[in-house]
Design a protein around this motif. Sequence first.
Motif, short mmCIF file in Angstrom:
data_model
loop_
_atom_site.label_atom_id
_atom_site.label_comp_id
_atom_site.label_asym_id
_atom_site.label_seq_id
_atom_site.Cartn_x
_atom_site.Cartn_y
_atom_site.Cartn_z
N VAL A 133 6.78 3.78 0.41
CA VAL A 133 6.77 5.24 0.49
C VAL A 133 6.71 5.84 -0.92
O VAL A 133 7.47 5.44 -1.80
CB VAL A 133 8.01 5.77 1.25
N VAL A 134 5.81 6.80 -1.10
CA VAL A 134 5.67 7.55 -2.35
C VAL A 134 5.71 9.03 -2.00
O VAL A 134 5.48 9.42 -0.86
CB VAL A 134 4.36 7.20 -3.09
N ALA A 177 11.91 3.61 8.75
CA ALA A 177 11.47 2.60 7.78
C ALA A 177 9.95 2.50 7.86
O ALA A 177 9.37 2.63 8.95
CB ALA A 177 12.10 1.25 8.11
N PRO A 178 9.29 2.28 6.73
CA PRO A 178 7.84 2.10 6.78
C PRO A 178 7.50 0.67 7.24
O PRO A 178 8.33 -0.24 7.14
CB PRO A 178 7.41 2.31 5.33
N HIS A 179 6.30 0.51 7.72
CA HIS A 179 5.77 -0.83 8.01
C HIS A 179 5.93 -1.64 6.72
O HIS A 179 5.76 -1.11 5.62
CB HIS A 179 4.30 -0.70 8.41
N ILE A 230 0.85 -1.18 0.00
CA ILE A 230 0.00 0.00 0.00
C ILE A 230 0.89 1.24 0.00
O ILE A 230 1.81 1.34 0.82
CB ILE A 230 -0.92 -0.01 1.24
N PRO A 231 0.64 2.18 -0.90
CA PRO A 231 1.44 3.40 -0.89
C PRO A 231 1.14 4.26 0.34
O PRO A 231 -0.02 4.39 0.74
CB PRO A 231 1.04 4.13 -2.17
N VAL A 232 2.19 4.81 0.94
CA VAL A 232 2.04 5.77 2.03
C VAL A 232 2.82 7.02 1.63
O VAL A 232 4.00 6.94 1.28
CB VAL A 232 2.52 5.20 3.39
#
Length: 144
Positions: free
Chosen positions: A132-133, A125-127, A89-91
């Motif tokens: 990341v976008v 760091a993302p989940h 999923i983009p965040v």
Amino acid sequence: MRLWSVHPQHYDRQALTACWREGLLAQAIIADPTRRGYAHHPQLQRFRETRDPLAAIGDYLAAVVDEADARGYRFAREKILKTGPVERIPVPRGQLEYEWGHLLRKLEVRTPDLWERWRTLPLPAPHPLFTVVDGPIADWERVG
């Protein structure tokens, strides 16, 4: 409800256990959309927009359990109803930055040693479910 976009490795004990509880609540709401309470919570939007929302929240929870296992905690993995494979999923970067600031403020008060460890990290760091976008804080976020 706070379903962090930040990787669980950055959480203190309180954030990890709260994320697990709130993730299980999110899973229950996604599994049964007629549930009352948080049924329309804006943080559920990004899971509902996937092809398989139940698997997406399951993958989210699996990463939380993986971190709990690494720390020697016992979270009941069998409570996860379904897992992927699901698309990442983009965040938006702005969302991750916003959440990072929010988490750092909590760590500074609750767990100063972790705050000291992470406070100079510009972006966590993302989940693992997220990628990341570029972009601002997400539309669903309630900025206080």
